[in-house]
Each structure stands twice: as structure tokens, then as C-alpha cells.
Design a protein around this motif. Structure first.
Motif, PDB file in Angstrom:
ATOM      1  N   VAL A 285       0.865  -1.186   0.000  1.00  0.00           N
ATOM      2  CA  VAL A 285       0.000   0.000   0.000  1.00  0.00           C
ATOM      3  C   VAL A 285       0.897   1.229   0.000  1.00  0.00           C
ATOM      4  CG1 VAL A 285      -1.639   1.322   1.376  1.00  0.00           C
ATOM      5  CG2 VAL A 285      -1.895  -1.152   1.191  1.00  0.00           C
ATOM      6  N   TYR A 286       0.493   2.272  -0.707  1.00  0.00           N
ATOM      7  CA  TYR A 286       1.293   3.492  -0.765  1.00  0.00           C
ATOM      8  C   TYR A 286       0.370   4.703  -0.855  1.00  0.00           C
ATOM      9  CZ  TYR A 286       0.329   3.486  -5.798  1.00  0.00           C
ATOM     10  OH  TYR A 286      -0.299   3.503  -7.019  1.00  0.00           O
ATOM     11  N   VAL A 287       0.935   5.887  -0.659  1.00  0.00           N
ATOM     12  CA  VAL A 287       0.182   7.141  -0.776  1.00  0.00           C
ATOM     13  C   VAL A 287       0.256   7.582  -2.228  1.00  0.00           C
ATOM     14  CG1 VAL A 287      -0.048   9.519   0.015  1.00  0.00           C
ATOM     15  CG2 VAL A 287       0.801   7.754   1.592  1.00  0.00           C
ATOM     16  N   PRO A 288      -0.854   7.561  -2.967  1.00  0.00           N
ATOM     17  CA  PRO A 288      -0.813   7.734  -4.425  1.00  0.00           C
ATOM     18  C   PRO A 288      -0.750   9.181  -4.903  1.00  0.00           C
ATOM     19  CG  PRO A 288      -3.059   7.280  -3.743  1.00  0.00           C
ATOM     20  CD  PRO A 288      -2.219   7.247  -2.486  1.00  0.00           C
ATOM     21  N   PHE A 289       0.151   9.980  -4.325  1.00  0.00           N
ATOM     22  CA  PHE A 289       0.301  11.356  -4.787  1.00  0.00           C
ATOM     23  C   PHE A 289       1.077  11.392  -6.102  1.00  0.00           C
ATOM     24  CE2 PHE A 289      -0.189  13.109  -0.252  1.00  0.00           C
ATOM     25  CZ  PHE A 289      -1.515  13.422  -0.482  1.00  0.00           C
ATOM     26  N   VAL A 290       0.875  12.459  -6.857  1.00  0.00           N
ATOM     27  CA  VAL A 290       1.496  12.594  -8.168  1.00  0.00           C
ATOM     28  C   VAL A 290       2.857  13.272  -8.080  1.00  0.00           C
ATOM     29  CG1 VAL A 290       1.271  13.645 -10.453  1.00  0.00           C
ATOM     30  CG2 VAL A 290      -0.719  12.642  -9.343  1.00  0.00           C
ATOM     31  N   GLY A 291       2.950  14.324  -7.279  1.00  0.00           N
ATOM     32  CA  GLY A 291       4.141  15.155  -7.301  1.00  0.00           C
ATOM     33  C   GLY A 291       5.104  14.937  -6.168  1.00  0.00           C
ATOM     34  N   ASN A 292       4.989  13.864  -5.451  1.00  0.00           N
ATOM     35  CA  ASN A 292       5.820  13.656  -4.275  1.00  0.00           C
ATOM     36  C   ASN A 292       6.363  12.241  -4.270  1.00  0.00           C
ATOM     37  OD1 ASN A 292       6.915  13.482  -1.663  1.00  0.00           O
ATOM     38  ND2 ASN A 292       5.392  14.896  -0.857  1.00  0.00           N
ATOM     39  N   SER A 293       7.672  12.101  -4.076  1.00  0.00           N
ATOM     40  CA  SER A 293       8.300  10.785  -4.098  1.00  0.00           C
ATOM     41  C   SER A 293       7.903   9.927  -2.913  1.00  0.00           C
ATOM     42  CB  SER A 293       9.826  10.937  -4.125  1.00  0.00           C
ATOM     43  OG  SER A 293      10.279  11.625  -2.972  1.00  0.00           O
ATOM     44  N   ILE A 294       7.054  10.451  -2.035  1.00  0.00           N
ATOM     45  CA  ILE A 294       6.557   9.659  -0.914  1.00  0.00           C
ATOM     46  C   ILE A 294       5.824   8.418  -1.405  1.00  0.00           C
ATOM     47  CG2 ILE A 294       4.307  10.785  -0.721  1.00  0.00           C
ATOM     48  CD1 ILE A 294       4.537  10.708   2.254  1.00  0.00           C
ATOM     49  N   ARG A 295       5.349   8.451  -2.643  1.00  0.00           N
ATOM     50  CA  ARG A 295       4.587   7.320  -3.159  1.00  0.00           C
ATOM     51  C   ARG A 295       5.476   6.095  -3.398  1.00  0.00           C
ATOM     52  NH1 ARG A 295       3.438   8.022  -8.766  1.00  0.00           N
ATOM     53  NH2 ARG A 295       5.288   8.502  -9.957  1.00  0.00           N
ATOM     54  N   ASN A 296       6.782   6.255  -3.360  1.00  0.00           N
ATOM     55  CA  ASN A 296       7.677   5.108  -3.492  1.00  0.00           C
ATOM     56  C   ASN A 296       7.866   4.361  -2.179  1.00  0.00           C
ATOM     57  OD1 ASN A 296       8.192   5.535  -6.255  1.00  0.00           O
ATOM     58  ND2 ASN A 296       9.737   7.077  -5.783  1.00  0.00           N
ATOM     59  N   HIS A 297       7.230   4.837  -1.115  1.00  0.00           N
ATOM     60  CA  HIS A 297       7.295   4.181   0.192  1.00  0.00           C
ATOM     61  C   HIS A 297       6.100   3.247   0.374  1.00  0.00           C
ATOM     62  CE1 HIS A 297       9.978   7.585   0.762  1.00  0.00           C
ATOM     63  NE2 HIS A 297      10.390   7.098   1.910  1.00  0.00           N
ATOM     64  N   ALA A 298       6.315   2.184   1.123  1.00  0.00           N
ATOM     65  CA  ALA A 298       5.233   1.265   1.483  1.00  0.00           C
ATOM     66  C   ALA A 298       4.742   1.592   2.887  1.00  0.00           C
ATOM     67  CB  ALA A 298       5.707  -0.182   1.416  1.00  0.00           C
ATOM     68  N   VAL A 299       3.451   1.350   3.136  1.00  0.00           N
ATOM     69  CA  VAL A 299       2.863   1.656   4.440  1.00  0.00           C
ATOM     70  C   VAL A 299       3.175   0.532   5.421  1.00  0.00           C
ATOM     71  CG1 VAL A 299       0.714   2.028   5.701  1.00  0.00           C
ATOM     72  CG2 VAL A 299       1.020   3.031   3.428  1.00  0.00           C
ATOM     73  N   LEU A 300       3.779   0.910   6.539  1.00  0.00           N
ATOM     74  CA  LEU A 300       4.062  -0.044   7.612  1.00  0.00           C
ATOM     75  C   LEU A 300       2.872  -0.172   8.551  1.00  0.00           C
ATOM     76  CD1 LEU A 300       7.714   1.079   8.437  1.00  0.00           C
ATOM     77  CD2 LEU A 300       7.068  -1.179   7.567  1.00  0.00           C
ATOM     78  N   LYS A 301       2.491   0.942   9.156  1.00  0.00           N
ATOM     79  CA  LYS A 301       1.374   0.951  10.100  1.00  0.00           C
ATOM     80  C   LYS A 301       0.734   2.339  10.129  1.00  0.00           C
ATOM     81  CE  LYS A 301       1.658  -3.252  11.963  1.00  0.00           C
ATOM     82  NZ  LYS A 301       0.545  -4.221  12.081  1.00  0.00           N
ATOM     83  N   ILE A 302      -0.462   2.385  10.677  1.00  0.00           N
ATOM     84  CA  ILE A 302      -1.148   3.649  10.939  1.00  0.00           C
ATOM     85  C   ILE A 302      -0.891   4.031  12.396  1.00  0.00           C
ATOM     86  CG2 ILE A 302      -3.375   4.830  11.046  1.00  0.00           C
ATOM     87  CD1 ILE A 302      -4.406   2.736   9.028  1.00  0.00           C
ATOM     88  N   VAL A 303      -0.416   5.230  12.626  1.00  0.00           N
ATOM     89  CA  VAL A 303      -0.197   5.705  13.997  1.00  0.00           C
ATOM     90  C   VAL A 303      -1.543   6.224  14.503  1.00  0.00           C
ATOM     91  CG1 VAL A 303       1.275   7.095  15.503  1.00  0.00           C
ATOM     92  CG2 VAL A 303       2.100   6.398  13.244  1.00  0.00           C
TER      93      VAL A 303
END
Length: 818
Positions: free
Chosen positions: A309-327
Motif C-alpha cells: 500500500v502506498y500514498v498515491p500522490f502525483v508530485g511527491n516521491s513519498i509514493r515510493n514508500h510502502a505503508v508499515l502501520k497507521i499511527v
């Protein structure tokens, strides 16, 4: 993987001639001026290529050009977005509302691009889903053909990505040390089909799913109710992850229903995760104990995390990260009478960064360009029963075809229904929930389970909920080169240290000791992003991961976020214009992604507070500061040069944006100040042609908001910073926008000639576009006359009584301080 795509499998029309629905006849007239554009367009001129789709009679040449264009973004390029993914709203808009899903070749192109890049595929899916229905005050209007196409696109992508794990970590399977990183070699045409390029272009296709034989129970239980039963220091120390390889990512399973067996879940994993988040937001409005309900649901979701699962933003490389947990403990509910948006904090990591020591190499490889001309071999995937069931559905559903006349009648009828609903009862947009509440509510208000209702007295707020910076701001080094820059180019408008004494006068600003400064910073800006990350990381079992980070989001349902997303795309385009023009103008913005007709995610901006919240604190708790300017010069006293530079450059940049786009509703609850001195605007529900007030329109004739409160920071209207920096920089920014106006006009025109007629910002119809063009092209004959025109705009905006009265109106109506 891609060879088995049957041509025309998602095409909904036969080659039957029919009239273009009246709703879209205006497209040919509005866009006709671009028909004579030079046909010698390079592959990285994405906007020019896309406009060929809209205006060319023969679409095949335009589609051929699209096939050579880069699909995925290059996050190493901070100047320009020259990838198709960035323009997916315009591409889908054309496919649905201009071509009416009738062009086999174009649909095949979208399918091919989506089959190569799962990020692209998810963005297309979310855009299609958002456009499949329009929410009105009475009832939603569904575009049935678009909805069917969306469902079938989903099935096709589920089939295409079957058996894969859709995260950007396929790069782990590539031996980066053996790859020749010579850019000249990589860019040569005779290596397009080389094994190295083929491997690199598979990054966005995911990894093969591997079932784990051994499960780390600590990872499974962390963040769940089960974890709370063993909440002690010794248990935590033993549970801290020692090796990242113990994390086994699998597809996410929804907490609201059984796992579906009629298709593979690879493509559905990320969609399912965000569907659950939106479902929780919907259910929150019905719950009595909202915070308790929210935390309980998020803990339940954590049972199925970590996942692909990832954050599907267009302009941010954060989308290359996988979700570990919800805080979950950090999530807060912001209830209103009708809705319950909430904040969401995610723990993320990047598997490929954990594997490799050189993160720069990883970034370079993951940004390697892929195009629709890429020919990749299919990965061998075992044909499971779920795949066979999915194939049966594909044959049953995808082969359905509709005539061109059926499509046109359907869309035309639905637009007529939409127009009827809009005329019958228009939405009171003043009541739409903005995001400013996420920045100005104190902790007690945030966590309260009591609904906020309309109050006659002014609400009492204090501290803010701060936000994280996401976009790397454009900056200019001044410490070592300031004297040289001033000598070579005096009009670069940087703040000179030669005039420091005139900016920081003895009577302006209070000297604060360290204890006073820290206390003031905590009260005004809240917990900083670094402090929050340090606190959460120290309590996380994933704290040893070197790529660990947090993502901060706002979750909203019940609001149409398509307009907000469109506004932020335009602002991003302005930012690119400023950067490539070499201007030190700073637009610190955020991302918005519509995930459906009335829901989506908004990126939070850390380390910032609303001017409204700041003013409340100054009047109630810090009365030693005479005004906003006094606070600014006191708080930033030890770094006043940089803070003033950030301030004037962001004030100018947003002033230009607000003028050209006619952004309204600019009260102090929609303007932020961050801890570095930048001004940031949020909430873009009113721009181009719609405005709050139902006929009163206080801000109607104000070019942009420029009250004396903001100018006092620069030494007043006669101060050097305002006269020599703001005025001149505003003029230079105006000229840059004028020079590149086509980049803005094209986006607006393409959106309007499709589903954009359903957006409130096009309330005036085609007149909104004519007025936008007129703002870019005032009736002047020379640069000297243009300079005078720009100065008149500034003078007319300066402390305009309409803007001042609008602030007063917001104060008495909603308690927004001015």
C-alpha cells in the motif's frame, strides 16, 4: 504481460456516426486557435502533444507522439514535470468527454501505459472513478457509461498485474552495482531494448508475490488492540525490529468485507486500503464516540499491515514508500454538523533503500524513463482459480459494446439532469468544510466527540495543529554570493545585508530569551515535524529502519475535491514557470487527490499555523506584541534576513497566483505562516469565476489580497522592502507568467471543455476563460506601460476596503480573526 491485451477490449462504441452532444460543441471553438501550432513538437513538450489530441482531426499522429512521451515522473528534476502521469486529469477528460470512450487506438494507448506503470494505472482509475459521478445538492448524477468503463478498466488491470506485489521495490532484483550509470550510454537510441533498460523499466510493474512461511507476530500485533495488552518497556525492547527482511509485504485485505475471489488482489490492494479509509470517514459522522470509533477502526486496519500500500500522490516521491502501520493515536477527528474529516499519520519505509547504501543511485534508477513503446516480456505467473474466474468475467463484461449514439445520448441526458439539479438547489459553498480547521483547533477541540454546531459567539481557539513541508522550496544561496549577485544583477531582488539595519530597527521587535522563544514557538506552531517524528519513532518497533518516515494526511468525504485538485495542479504549473524563469518566487503548496466523486486525501503542511490562529494568540496570550509585524520581527529576529526573504517571495508568488486565478475567500483562516517565514494559501473552493457571498461578493473587485497587516512586515508601503523588492519582483513574476501563459490557459481550457463545466469555478462558463486571458494580456503597448499596469494592480489591492470588510464579515460570521 502486455501482449495479451485484445484491441478494443474496453471500447464502448462502434464506428457509428453521431452528433457531438451540445455540451461539448464549444470545445472546437475554444481550442481552435491551437490548430495551426507547429507540428514539429518534441517528445518532452507534453502539453503541446496533449493539445494535439484535442484539436487534430487525425488523432493517430497525436497518439503516436504520446507513445514516445515519458510516462513516469523524474523526481530528480525539480524544475519541470515532463511526464504523462502529471496530466492524467486532462488525458482522462479527453478520453471520456471528448472521445466518449470511442477511440480504439487511444484507449489502447491508455491501457498500454497503465499496464507498464501501476502508479499510472491507479491514477487513471481514481480519475475515472472521480468523473463517473457528480455530487449535487439534491442527488448524485451518475455517468453510467463512465462507471461501466471504470469497472472494466479495474478488471483489466487486475488481470494485468495478477501475481505481483505493487510497490516500487522491483529494483531490489536488479544488481545496481553492475549497471552502467553513464547517462550518455543510457540515452542512446540503440540501447532501447537492452536488458539493462528492460529491467529498469520493470520497476513500476511491481515484484512477484512471495508467500511468507514465517510471520513475525510482533509486526502483526504492533498498532493493534492485541499490542496494547503487552504495553511495557521490556516487551517493546524485545519487539524492536532487528532486520528489515522480517517485513513481508502482502496485499491488503479490507476490514469491511470478505476477500473477493473473482480477481487477483494485486491491483486492488492499494484501492482497498483507501476505500477502507474513506468508509471509516463516512461512518464517523454517525458514531457518537467518534475518536474511540476512529481509533478502533484504524487498529483493526493495522492487523492487515504492513502491506503493498502506498500514498498515491502525483508530485511527491513519498509514493515510493510502502505503508508499515497507521499511527492511530495521532489521528484526530474534526467533526462538523454533517461530516467528520480526520487526520491520518502513517509510518512508511522504502525496501530498496534498506537494501542499498547509495540512495542517490536508487533515486536515479527509479526515475528512469518508461514509454508506451516499451515491449516487456510477460512475467510467468501461475494460473490460479481466481485468475480463471477473472478471465470469465473479462469475457463477459469487457466485450460489451455500445453505439456512439447510445454514448452521446447517455452523457447528454446525464448533463441535462445535472444542470436541472444545479438550478433546482445550488450548494451553499460557504458551508463546505475547508481544511483550515486542521491548523487552528486546539487539542481539546480536536479530540472532542461532541459535534461542533453553529455558535452565536465567536469560537475560542488557541494553538494550532501543525503541518509537514513536502515540496522542496526553491531557494537561492545568499550568504557567500549576495554581494556578487547584487553587483551583477541588481534587480534580482534579494534582501541585501547592506541594509540590515534599516530592516531590523531597534523599535521594531522584542528581544526574546531562549525559554521565551521556545514557549512562543510551541504555542504558535505546535509540535514541530522533527519533534513529532522523533517522539513517534522512539515508540515504534520500526525505529531502526533507515528509510523510516511519516506521512501526514487529511481524509475528507462528502466534498467534491476535483476542483481543489485542479487548483493545486494550476498552482504547481505556476511554480514551474517561476523556477524555469529563474525567479526567486516561492510557492510552498500541498497535494490533493480525489479518490472518488466526493472523497479524497489532502496532504498536510507541517510547521505552520493560520494567520487567524496566530492573531487569536497575539490578542489573548501575547499582548506584548503590538501587531503581526511586531511578532514576525521578534520571532525571527535572529534570522530576520532569511525570514524576510521567504516572506516577500512567498507573498509575491501567491499574490500573482491569486490575481491570475482570481482566488477568493482569502480570509486569515485560509492563509498560513510557517516557521521559516513563508506565507501559504490553502482551500481553493473559490477561484476563476465563483466567489462566496451569494451576490454580495465582498472580494469581487479586489485584484488580490494585500492588506496593510502584511505590508507592515516589509516596513510599510513606503518601506524599502516593499518598494524595491515586492513591487519589482511582482512585475518580473507577471512578465514570466505572461510569457508562459499558454501552460495555464491550456490546462483551464482543456478542463472546461470536458467535465469542467460541472466544477463551480466555471460558474461563468466560457466568460471565465476570456477573463483569464484578459488578465494575462492587459491592453498595453510596451513594457513601460505594463510596469505601470502592474503597479496599479498593487495600488488597487493595497489595503482595499473590500478585502478588509470581507475579513470583518468572516470575523462576525465565523470568528476568524483579522
Amino acid at each position: 504481460m502486455n501482449d495479451d491485451i485484445p484491441k478494443g477490449c474496453l471500447c464502448y462504441t462502434k464506428k457509428v456516426k453521431g452528433e457531438i452532444p451540445k455540451t461539448f460543441k464549444k470545445a472546437n471553438k475554444i481550442l481552435s486557435k491551437y490548430k495551426n501550432n507547429n507540428l514539429n513538437i518534441s517528445d518532452d513538450d507534453i502539453l503541446d502533444v496533449i493539445i494535439r489530441l484535442y484539436v487534430a482531426e487525425n488523432k493517430s499522429n497525436a497518439i503516436a507522439m504520446l507513445q514516445r512521451c515519458r510516462i513516469n515522473p523524474n523526481f530528480g528534476n525539480n524544475l519541470q514535470r515532463k511526464d504523462l502521469e502529471y496530466f492524467i486529469p486532462q488525458i482522462v477528460n479527453f478520453m471520456v468527454f471528448h472521445q466518449h470512450l470511442s477511440d480504439d487506438n487511444f484507449i489502447q494507448f491508455v491501457l498500454k501505459a497503465s499496464s507498464l506503470d501501476f502508479f499510472f494505472a491507479h491514477q487513471v482509475f481514481f480519475q475515472l472513478k472521480s468523473q463517473s459521478q457528480i455530487i449535487t445538492a439534491n442527488e448524485p448524477v451518475t455517468f453510467t457509461i463512465v462507471k461501466k468503463f471504470t469497472d472494466n478498466f479495474f478488471l483489466k488491470m487486475s488481470h494485468n498485474y495478477a501475481g505481483n506485489l505493487l510497490i516500487a521495490s522491483n529494483i531490489l532484483q536488479i544488481d545496481l552495482e553492475e549497471i552502467n550509470l553513464n547517462k550518455n550510454n543510457l540515452n542512446t537510441s540503440n540501447e532501447i531494448n537492452s536488458p539493462t533498460k528492460s529491467s529498469l523499466q520493470q520497476v513500476y510493474q511491481g515484484t512477484l508475490r512471495i508467500e511468507s512461511m514465517k510471520i513475525n507476530e510482533n509486526i502483526s500485533n504492533y498498532g493493534t488492540k492485541e499490542w496494547n495488552k503487552n504495553d511495557n518497556k521490556l516487551y517493546f525492547e524485545n519487539a524492536v525490529l532487528k532486520n528489515y527482511k522480517e517485513i513481508h509485504l502482502q496485499d491488503y485485505n479490507s476490514i469491511f468485507g470478505k476477500r473477493q475471489t473473482n480477481f487477483d488482489t494485486a491491483f486492488f490492494s492499494n484501492i482497498s486500503f483507501w476505500d477502507d479509509i474513506m468508509k471509516i470517514c463516512d461512518e464517523l459522522s454517525k458514531a457518537k464516540k467518534k475518536t474511540e470509533f476512529l481509533h478502533s477502526c484504524l487498529q483493526k486496519m493495522n492487523e492487515n499491515l504492513p502491506a503493498a500500500v502506498y500514498v498515491p500522490f502525483v508530485g511527491n516521491s513519498i509514493r515510493n514508500h510502502a505503508v508499515l502501520k497507521i499511527v492511530y493515536k495521532e489521528s484526530r477527528v474534526f467533526s462538523t454538523k454533517m461530516r467528520s474529516p480526520f487526520s491520518l499519520v502513517l509510518e512508511l519505509y522504502r525496501p530498496e533503500i534498506e537494501e542499498k547504501n547509495n540512495s542517490l543511485i536508487v533515486e536515479e534508477q527509479i526515475s528512469f524513463p518508461i514509454t508506451a513503446n516499451t515491449n516487456l516480456k510477460s512475467k510467468k505467473v501461475e494460473r490460479t482459480q481466481s485468475h480463471l474466474l477473472q478471465d470469465d468475467l473479462k469475457l463477459d463484461e469487457i466485450q460489451r459494446r455500445f453505439s456512439q449514439v447510445d454514448i452521446q445520448k447517455s452523457i447528454q441526458n446525464e448533463f441535462m439532469q445535472l444542470k436541472f439539479n444545479q438550478l433546482k438547489s445550488s450548494i451553499d459553498q460557504n458551508q463546505l468544510d475547508g481544511t483550515s480547521k486542521f491548523y487552528c483547533l486546539n487539542d481539546d477541540s480536536v479530540n472532542s466527540d461532541i459535534e461542533q454546531i453553529d455558535q452565536k459567539e465567536i469560537p475560542k481557539y488557541s494553538t494550532t495543529y501543525s503541518l509537514q513541508e513536502n515540496v522542496q522550496a526553491f531557494s537561492i544561496e545568499e550568504n557567500s554570493n549576495i554581494e556578487q549577485v547584487e553587483k551583477e544583477e541588481k534587480d534580482i531582488l534579494l534582501i541585501s545585508k547592506m541594509h540590515r539595519n534599516s530592516y531590523l530597527q531597534a523599535e521594531k521587535g522584542i528581544t526574546l530569551n531562549r525559554e521565551e522563544y521556545n514557549e512562543l514557538k510551541r504555542t504558535i506552531f505546535g509540535e514541530s515535524s522533527s519533534q513529532q517524528e522523533e517522539r513517534i519513532k522512539s515508540q515504534s518497533i520500526f525505529k531502526n529502519l533507515k528509510s523510516w518516515r511519516l506521512a501526514h494526511l487529511i481524509i475528507k468525504t462528502g466534498d467534491n475535491l476535483k476542483q481543489e485538485q485542479f487548483a493545486l495542479q494550476l498552482i504547481s504549473q505556476f511554480d514551474q514557470i517561476f523556477k524555469k524563469s529563474g525567479l526567486p518566487l516561492k510557492l510552498r503548496s500541498y497535494e490533493v487527490l480525489s479518490l472518488g466523486p466526493d472523497c479524497g486525501i489532502i496532504e498536510m503542511i507541517k510547521n505552520a499555523t493560520t494567520i487567524d490562529s496566530l492573531q487569536k494568540n497575539l490578542r489573548k496570550k501575547y499582548q506584548q506584541f503590538m501587531n503581526f509585524s511586531d511578532f514576525f520581527r521578534s520571532f525571527f529576529r535572529n534570522n530576520i534576513d532569511q525570514a524576510l526573504q521567504n516572506y516577500v517571495q512567498s507573498l509575491t508568488a501567491y499574490g500573482l497566483v491569486c490575481y491570475f486565478l482570481q482566488v477568493k475567500d482569502r480570509h486569515n483562516g485560509n492563509i498560513l505562516l510557517d516557521s521559516e517565514g513563508h506565507l501559504i494559501h490553502i482551500d481553493f473552493g473559490f477561484f476563476l469565476s465563483n466567489a462566496p457571498g451569494k451576490g454580495m461578493e465582498f472580494e469581487g473587485k479586489v485584484p488580490f489580497k494585500l492588506l496593510s497587516d502584511y505590508i507592515q512586515v516589509l516596513g510599510g508601503a513606503k518601506g524599502t522592502l516593499f518598494k524595491e523588492n515586492f513591487r519589482k519582483l511582482f512585475y518580473k513574476g507577471f512578465k514570466a507568467c505572461q510569457q508562459h501563459q499558454k501552460e495555464i490557459l491550456l490546462l483551464v481550457e482543456m478542463m472546461y471543455t470536458g467535465h469542467g463545466t460541472t466544477l463551480p469555478c466555471f460558474q461563468k462558463g466560457e466568460q471565465a476563460i476570456k477573463e483569464l486571458y484578459a488578465r494575462f494580456n492587459p491592453r498595453v503597448k510596451s513594457d513601460a506601460e505594463l510596469y505601470v499596469h502592474v503597479q496599479e494592480l498593487i495600488n488597487h489591492s493595497l489595503d482595499n476596503w473590500r478585502a478588509r470588510w470581507y475579513d470583518k464579515f468572516q470575523y462576525f460570521a465565523q470568528g476568524v480573526f483579522y
